[in-house]
Design a protein around this motif. Structure first.
Motif, PDB file in Angstrom:
ATOM      1  N   PHE A  73      22.406   1.531  48.715  1.00  0.00           N
ATOM      2  CA  PHE A  73      21.562   2.902  49.848  1.00  0.00           C
ATOM      3  C   PHE A  73      20.554   3.314  49.035  1.00  0.00           C
ATOM      4  N   SER A  74      20.155   2.666  48.284  1.00  0.00           N
ATOM      5  CA  SER A  74      18.751   3.978  47.768  1.00  0.00           C
ATOM      6  C   SER A  74      17.731   3.156  48.672  1.00  0.00           C
ATOM      7  N   THR A  75      16.774   4.042  48.882  1.00  0.00           N
ATOM      8  CA  THR A  75      15.586   3.207  49.384  1.00  0.00           C
ATOM      9  C   THR A  75      14.353   2.837  48.541  1.00  0.00           C
ATOM     10  N   GLY A  76      14.859   3.264  46.801  1.00  0.00           N
ATOM     11  CA  GLY A  76      13.376   2.535  46.204  1.00  0.00           C
ATOM     12  C   GLY A  76      14.235   1.798  45.142  1.00  0.00           C
ATOM     13  N   ALA A  77      15.182   1.961  45.027  1.00  0.00           N
ATOM     14  CA  ALA A  77      15.753   1.097  43.609  1.00  0.00           C
ATOM     15  C   ALA A  77      16.359  -0.159  43.605  1.00  0.00           C
TER      16      ALA A  77
END
Length: 262
Positions: A73-77
């Motif tokens: 669900f992360s946008t960068g990881a």
């Protein structure tokens, strides 16, 4: 039927010298999902990860028939799923990826965090194998009651435990230290430790071969002598069950390193 088992991270607060607590397990059946992350007030995560570098809703795992899927669900990881039975084998799950299939039986999910990395373990012990039936069939597939992978490290541990009895019916079952010495010449077992052997024995007893509860030790509160006796009883039970149902056979001995001769 439980097809996926999540070992929750150990909670903070244990003091040096305290006995390691029994791992908390989250058991999941096909179609069930569990979110992981820091959680939020009124909505705790099923797999809590207590690091401020981890999102409150970091992702989700979903159990399938004999594997599981990971959603990021992360946008960068990017998250990494390591195969604990492999030599560095892993898969990466990119930010925003949903339902990435994970085929490993022993996995460690690693997330970047303020502490360097945060992780938890996932087991998928119910791997399906050909059941020997030929031709078209209807209904549910036959599921092996003892799904053992001969290429896994836990199978090598079981094989080393059974080896003396395969060679002589009256031989004693080896202890964890003897198993370490027997397997260490193998390339994939050079870093094998006594605690790792005991970990595999616990996995075999509790998950793969499902020994009855009265064959398992009661936990770290036992006196040292009682723990030693209980562990020996567990190894005896594993060997007895494996040999009774031919889960380990003489042809498997070829997987072990050659025995040294004087």
């Amino acid at each position: 039927m439980d097809t996926v088992i999540v070992q929750l991270p150990e909670r903070a607060g244990r003091r040096p010298g305290d006995a390691a607590p029994k791992p908390e397990l989250l058991r999941m059946g096909p179609g069930e999902s569990a979110e992981f992350g820091r959680g939020s007030p009124g909505r705790p995560a099923a797999v809590p990860l207590d690091d401020q570098g981890v999102s409150r809703r970091a992702g989700e795992i979903t159990a399938a028939e004999d594997y599981w899927r990971l959603s990021n669900f992360s946008t960068g990881a990017t998250y990494v799923v390591e195969n604990l039975e492999g030599a560095g084998e892993h898969i990466k799950v990119a930010p925003g990826r949903l339902g990435a299939p994970v085929p490993f039986e022993f996995s460690r999910v690693v997330l970047p965090s303020l502490g360097g990395s945060t992780h938890f373990k996932v087991f998928a012990p119910q791997h399906a194998y050909l059941d020997g039936e030929s031709g078209p069939s209807t209904g549910e597939h036959t599921v092996s009651p003892f799904a053992l992978d001969p290429t896994s490290k836990y199978f090598l541990v079981l094989l080393a435990l059974c080896e003396p009895r395969l060679r002589s019916a009256t031989a004693a079952v080896p202890g964890a230290t003897e198993v370490v010495e027997r397997l260490r010449p193998l390339h994939g077992c050079r870093e094998l430790s006594r605690s790792a052997v005991n970990y595999h024995i616990d996995y075999l007893a509790g998950v793969k071969l499902r020994l009855r509860d009265d064959a398992l030790p009661a936990g770290p509160g036992l006196p040292a002598a009682a723990r030693t006796g209980a562990a020996g009883g567990k190894r005896e039970e594993l060997v007895s069950l494996a040999l009774r149902f031919d889960l380990v056979r003489e042809e498997h001995l070829a997987l072990l390193p050659a025995r040294r001769t004087r």
